[in-house]
Design a protein around this motif. Structure first.
Motif, PDB file in Angstrom:
ATOM      1  N   ALA A  38       0.816  -1.221   0.000  1.00 29.44           N
ATOM      2  CA  ALA A  38       0.000   0.000   0.000  1.00 29.44           C
ATOM      3  C   ALA A  38       0.848   1.268   0.000  1.00 29.44           C
ATOM      4  CB  ALA A  38      -0.909   0.001   1.217  1.00 29.44           C
ATOM      5  N   HIS A  39       0.353   2.286  -0.692  1.00 32.97           N
ATOM      6  CA  HIS A  39       0.913   3.638  -0.650  1.00 32.97           C
ATOM      7  C   HIS A  39      -0.067   4.471   0.162  1.00 32.97           C
ATOM      8  CE1 HIS A  39       4.155   3.137  -3.573  1.00 32.97           C
ATOM      9  NE2 HIS A  39       3.350   2.216  -4.096  1.00 32.97           N
ATOM     10  N   LEU A  40       0.452   5.195   1.152  1.00 31.75           N
ATOM     11  CA  LEU A  40      -0.388   5.934   2.083  1.00 31.75           C
ATOM     12  C   LEU A  40      -0.184   7.437   1.914  1.00 31.75           C
ATOM     13  CD1 LEU A  40       0.804   3.821   5.134  1.00 31.75           C
ATOM     14  CD2 LEU A  40      -1.201   3.365   3.718  1.00 31.75           C
ATOM     15  N   ARG A  41      -1.285   8.199   1.981  1.00 30.65           N
ATOM     16  CA  ARG A  41      -1.216   9.655   1.957  1.00 30.65           C
ATOM     17  C   ARG A  41      -2.354  10.197   2.804  1.00 30.65           C
ATOM     18  NH1 ARG A  41       0.259   8.083  -2.879  1.00 30.65           N
ATOM     19  NH2 ARG A  41       2.238   8.764  -3.722  1.00 30.65           N
ATOM     20  N   SER A  42      -2.026  11.211   3.607  1.00 31.19           N
ATOM     21  CA  SER A  42      -3.030  11.863   4.431  1.00 31.19           C
ATOM     22  C   SER A  42      -2.936  13.372   4.190  1.00 31.19           C
ATOM     23  CB  SER A  42      -2.785  11.546   5.915  1.00 31.19           C
ATOM     24  OG  SER A  42      -3.686  12.264   6.718  1.00 31.19           O
ATOM     25  N   TYR A  43      -4.087  13.968   3.880  1.00 29.16           N
ATOM     26  CA  TYR A  43      -4.134  15.396   3.575  1.00 29.16           C
ATOM     27  C   TYR A  43      -4.983  16.126   4.598  1.00 29.16           C
ATOM     28  CZ  TYR A  43      -2.336  14.236  -1.056  1.00 29.16           C
ATOM     29  OH  TYR A  43      -1.567  13.798  -2.090  1.00 29.16           O
ATOM     30  N   GLU A  44      -4.626  17.383   4.822  1.00 28.17           N
ATOM     31  CA  GLU A  44      -5.478  18.298   5.569  1.00 28.17           C
ATOM     32  C   GLU A  44      -5.794  19.418   4.593  1.00 28.17           C
ATOM     33  OE1 GLU A  44      -4.917  21.314   9.219  1.00 28.17           O
ATOM     34  OE2 GLU A  44      -4.453  19.217   9.651  1.00 28.17           O
ATOM     35  N   LEU A  48      -0.455  18.062   2.058  1.00 28.30           N
ATOM     36  CA  LEU A  48      -0.013  16.716   2.412  1.00 28.30           C
ATOM     37  C   LEU A  48       0.573  16.742   3.822  1.00 28.30           C
ATOM     38  CD1 LEU A  48       0.539  13.759   1.517  1.00 28.30           C
ATOM     39  CD2 LEU A  48       2.772  14.558   0.720  1.00 28.30           C
ATOM     40  N   GLN A  49       0.029  15.923   4.714  1.00 29.86           N
ATOM     41  CA  GLN A  49       0.498  15.860   6.097  1.00 29.86           C
ATOM     42  C   GLN A  49       1.435  14.677   6.327  1.00 29.86           C
ATOM     43  OE1 GLN A  49      -0.227  18.154   8.574  1.00 29.86           O
ATOM     44  NE2 GLN A  49      -1.040  19.279   6.834  1.00 29.86           N
ATOM     45  N   VAL A  50       1.115  13.532   5.724  1.00 35.14           N
ATOM     46  CA  VAL A  50       1.882  12.304   5.909  1.00 35.14           C
ATOM     47  C   VAL A  50       1.791  11.501   4.619  1.00 35.14           C
ATOM     48  CG1 VAL A  50       2.060  10.148   7.208  1.00 35.14           C
ATOM     49  CG2 VAL A  50       1.300  12.201   8.378  1.00 35.14           C
ATOM     50  N   VAL A  72       6.866   2.621   6.249  1.00 32.16           N
ATOM     51  CA  VAL A  72       7.791   3.733   6.056  1.00 32.16           C
ATOM     52  C   VAL A  72       6.919   4.976   5.906  1.00 32.16           C
ATOM     53  CG1 VAL A  72       9.571   4.759   4.591  1.00 32.16           C
ATOM     54  CG2 VAL A  72       9.478   2.268   4.895  1.00 32.16           C
ATOM     55  N   VAL A  73       7.096   5.950   6.812  1.00 33.07           N
ATOM     56  CA  VAL A  73       6.274   7.164   6.818  1.00 33.07           C
ATOM     57  C   VAL A  73       7.169   8.379   6.615  1.00 33.07           C
ATOM     58  CG1 VAL A  73       4.781   8.614   8.254  1.00 33.07           C
ATOM     59  CG2 VAL A  73       4.557   6.141   8.351  1.00 33.07           C
ATOM     60  N   ARG A  74       6.720   9.301   5.776  1.00 34.27           N
ATOM     61  CA  ARG A  74       7.425  10.569   5.559  1.00 34.27           C
ATOM     62  C   ARG A  74       6.566  11.694   6.121  1.00 34.27           C
ATOM     63  NH1 ARG A  74      11.673  10.306   2.385  1.00 34.27           N
ATOM     64  NH2 ARG A  74      11.984   8.490   1.090  1.00 34.27           N
ATOM     65  N   LEU A  75       7.185  12.492   7.004  1.00 31.59           N
ATOM     66  CA  LEU A  75       6.514  13.650   7.583  1.00 31.59           C
ATOM     67  C   LEU A  75       7.158  14.905   7.013  1.00 31.59           C
ATOM     68  CD1 LEU A  75       6.552  12.528  11.322  1.00 31.59           C
ATOM     69  CD2 LEU A  75       4.703  12.238   9.682  1.00 31.59           C
ATOM     70  N   PRO A  76       6.459  15.612   6.156  1.00 33.68           N
ATOM     71  CA  PRO A  76       7.048  16.849   5.627  1.00 33.68           C
ATOM     72  C   PRO A  76       7.104  17.905   6.723  1.00 33.68           C
ATOM     73  CG  PRO A  76       4.822  16.535   4.772  1.00 33.68           C
ATOM     74  CD  PRO A  76       5.150  15.335   5.613  1.00 33.68           C
ATOM     75  N   PRO A  77       8.116  18.777   6.699  1.00 31.08           N
ATOM     76  CA  PRO A  77       8.197  19.832   7.710  1.00 31.08           C
ATOM     77  C   PRO A  77       7.090  20.856   7.505  1.00 31.08           C
ATOM     78  CG  PRO A  77       9.872  20.145   6.040  1.00 31.08           C
ATOM     79  CD  PRO A  77       9.191  18.830   5.738  1.00 31.08           C
ATOM     80  N   ASP A  91      11.939  16.083   4.515  1.00 32.00           N
ATOM     81  CA  ASP A  91      11.081  15.157   5.254  1.00 32.00           C
ATOM     82  C   ASP A  91      11.818  14.479   6.406  1.00 32.00           C
ATOM     83  OD1 ASP A  91       9.207  15.753   3.348  1.00 32.00           O
ATOM     84  OD2 ASP A  91       9.368  13.839   2.304  1.00 32.00           O
ATOM     85  N   THR A  92      11.051  14.142   7.448  1.00 35.25           N
ATOM     86  CA  THR A  92      11.497  13.246   8.502  1.00 35.25           C
ATOM     87  C   THR A  92      10.964  11.874   8.122  1.00 35.25           C
ATOM     88  OG1 THR A  92      11.453  14.979  10.185  1.00 35.25           O
ATOM     89  CG2 THR A  92      11.322  12.701  10.955  1.00 35.25           C
ATOM     90  N   LEU A  93      11.801  10.866   8.192  1.00 33.36           N
ATOM     91  CA  LEU A  93      11.444   9.508   7.790  1.00 33.36           C
ATOM     92  C   LEU A  93      11.319   8.639   9.038  1.00 33.36           C
ATOM     93  CD1 LEU A  93      11.168   7.744   5.189  1.00 33.36           C
ATOM     94  CD2 LEU A  93      13.562   7.159   5.528  1.00 33.36           C
TER      95      LEU A  93
END
Length: 182
Positions: A38-44, A48-50, A72-77, A91-93
């Motif tokens: 799976a490819h995961l994306r979460s938006y507000e 893009l949040q995660v 594996v999660v990427r958190l953009p600043p 990104d923080t990984l």
């Protein structure tokens, strides 16, 4: 002898007809959806949040529960974070063998040996990490070890703000500065 044979047969029949014990985890409800690779994306809104990937994701509609493996999660600043000329940072990984979360609470827990990597070269290891996507903060209470370009440290507890990519350490904190090798 026939009586002994009849009793043995009844014992065998009773054993065969006895209710089976459920296998471990059998009481757990089956997922409604199972995703492989799976490819995961979460938006507000449009932001893009995660983002990230998972080897396997189990989803249960009833409570919005998600269980994932090899995550594996990427958190953009956040805005104004330092790093690139436009202030977007890097990104923080976060990687974790297991991750459980809830779409309703917007929280997830990574476990099984979580690794956090920042663009500045910091690598943190902790057994367990909890992330709150509303606050854009992660924390851990089971200890953390960190290694950077010229230091290493250990702390009892930590908080990571993904918005500005800062760590806060609490409890007993030990640091070794200047070319740490372990």
């Amino acid at each position: 002898m026939p009586r002994l044979l009849a009793l043995s047969f009844l014992g065998l029949l009773a054993t065969a007809c006895a209710p089976r014990r459920p296998a471990p985890g059998a009481n757990e409800p089956r997922p409604d959806v199972v995703l492989e690779g799976a490819h995961l994306r979460s938006y507000e809104g449009g932001t893009l949040q995660v983002s990230g990937t998972a080897s396997r994701v189990n989803y249960r509609r009833a409570g919005g529960e998600v269980q994932a493996t090899e995550v594996v999660v990427r958190l953009p600043p956040g805005k104004g974070a330092q790093g690139s000329p436009d202030g977007s940072g890097a990104d923080t990984l976060i990687t974790a063998p297991n991750m459980d979360g809830s779409l309703a609470s917007k929280r997830w827990v990574g476990s099984g040996g979580v690794v956090v990597q920042t663009a500045e070269g910091l690598v943190a290891n902790t057994p367990r990490l909890t992330y709150d996507s509303d606050a854009r903060r992660a924390h851990g209470d089971e200890g953390v070890t960190m290694r950077g370009p010229d230091y290493q440290m250990r702390a009892d507890r930590f908080t990571l703000s993904s918005a500005d990519q800062t760590f806060t350490f609490e409890g007993t904190v030990q640091a070794v500065l200047g070319g740490a090798t372990e």
